[in-house]
Design a protein around this motif. Sequence first.
Motif, short mmCIF file in Angstrom:
data_model
loop_
_atom_site.label_atom_id
_atom_site.label_comp_id
_atom_site.label_asym_id
_atom_site.label_seq_id
_atom_site.Cartn_x
_atom_site.Cartn_y
_atom_site.Cartn_z
N LEU A 36 0.84 -1.17 0.03
CA LEU A 36 -0.07 0.12 0.03
C LEU A 36 0.83 1.36 0.08
O LEU A 36 0.57 2.15 -0.64
N LYS A 37 1.89 1.16 0.61
CA LYS A 37 2.79 2.31 0.71
C LYS A 37 3.55 2.51 -0.57
O LYS A 37 3.56 3.79 -1.08
N ARG A 38 3.71 1.53 -1.43
CA ARG A 38 4.40 1.62 -2.69
C ARG A 38 3.36 2.05 -3.75
O ARG A 38 3.87 2.70 -4.92
N THR A 73 -4.75 7.95 1.08
CA THR A 73 -5.93 7.76 1.82
C THR A 73 -6.22 6.21 1.65
O THR A 73 -6.23 5.59 0.58
N VAL A 74 -6.42 5.52 2.79
CA VAL A 74 -6.63 4.14 2.95
C VAL A 74 -7.45 3.53 4.01
O VAL A 74 -7.59 4.37 5.12
N GLU A 92 -8.18 5.80 -1.95
CA GLU A 92 -7.15 5.55 -2.99
C GLU A 92 -6.82 3.96 -2.63
O GLU A 92 -6.34 3.28 -3.71
N ALA A 93 -6.76 3.37 -1.61
CA ALA A 93 -6.42 2.09 -1.27
C ALA A 93 -7.13 1.40 -0.30
O ALA A 93 -7.68 1.96 0.57
N ALA A 94 -7.32 0.13 -0.27
CA ALA A 94 -8.01 -0.69 0.71
C ALA A 94 -7.36 -1.99 0.93
O ALA A 94 -6.62 -2.39 0.07
N ALA A 95 -7.45 -2.46 2.22
CA ALA A 95 -6.70 -3.74 2.69
C ALA A 95 -7.99 -4.74 3.30
O ALA A 95 -8.87 -4.37 3.89
#
Length: 481
Positions: free
Chosen positions: A299-301, A306-307, A378-381
């Motif tokens: 996710l950092k890469r 916003t996550v 922008e991202a999800a886990a």
Amino acid sequence: MTTQKDCVICTLLCNQLLLKKYKMLLKISTNRANAREVSFLFHKHPDRLQSVELPFGKAHIFYPKADQDECAICLVLDINPVSLTRNNQSNNADFALSHYVNDRPYVASSYMSVAISKAFSTAMNGTCKDHPELVNEQIPFDIKIAVMFAPKGGEILIRRLFEPLNYEVEVQRHTLDEAFPEWGESRYFSVNLKGTQRLMDVLTHLYVLIPSLDTHKHYWVSNAEVEKLLRKGENWLAGHPEKDQITKRYLKGIANLTRSAFDQLNEAIESNDDVSEETQDTVQQSLHQQRLQMAFDELKRSGATTVIDLGCGEGKLLKLFLKDPQFTKITGMDVSHKSLQKVVERLHLNEISPVQKERISLFQGALTYRDERLNNYEAAALIEVIEHLDPDRIKSMERVVFEYAKPNTVVLTTPNSDYNELYESLHAGQFRHTDHRFEWSREEFKQWVNSVCENYAYEADIKSVGDEVEAVGAPFSDSYF
């Protein structure tokens, strides 16, 4: 005063025990300079045979060799079958005749652990009155365990338990019957460990890992076993990459005891968060930590700022996000209100600075229902989340995440069912967790990832989490959309 006769008797007994092929034999030796000094650590005189009474028989301790070039000590168990049956108080659910027909007198198991604790209790506690300088000395040891029982995982599992503790491991698998080689290989192994360690660490490693390989404890497993495990493993268990499996096996997979041990081990790991980064890098990560770190790194890469952690649990991944200024908007969602309360407590969200509070938020929700609060990230886990959903709800989750919320990047991990055959406590068709609704094989996971990409216009990379094992892969599968 030791006589020549005493030494002869000791040597003869050693030879007789070996010739009779007493199988439950542990031998620890060293060839350090002035090797005979190491006998002071064991608190056993090198020229005398000693025996210790046990509830199930006797343990004999003797030195086949103790001079300046080599010091070797043997621990042999002489189990009384009658005592073994009468005193059996285990919570094993074995077949009806298991008290009478079993391999317990011949393999290293929980009986060996009890004998180690009884025979070498002072050494295990790190006490040596005559030579206190030896307690913390790193000594080159050669450890031989005559027979170990490893029905699932075999040599692979033995290596995965001992090699992370800096042992060189040699394993010899025994055939079922030398007279009938066509019968194939047995589930019994002779093991040779070599490593430079403190003696008290060697003994605690053996004390915990020998019964973890077998899981057939001969006595009742209760809360006291959790305390023993944490006490004996306090210097090494939390950092062991197979921490979870060792804990489950040692506690025979009993759910409430295993959960209690996990909670205390995780607290121990979190209490070390303030250790310098350089020191942390030298500590071997547990499998759980590897999953979290891999998700965080991906996710950092991605460059996301916003996550959202979908199924955030107790907030361990959120904690990593908070430490990195790249993430300016961090959100945790979970179906459990209790889990969200734990996030607040563990991350001290009521006490952090106003600036930090502005970065993080929590809310309760479900992945199977469309929710506008999931939008604009922008991202999800999704870390070990989907296997807790009923299979017929997977399609709903897909649409909620990939069609409606549609973050640029999604990192998702799930157990690899192919790997389950290496877990001793799992029977065929059984899942790793009681709340899992399914567990995919590597091929099934690949097919699902490909269908998501085709249906929702994503591209994906599939990776493994944990060490790869031939034919069964790694413990977990990871997909980066």
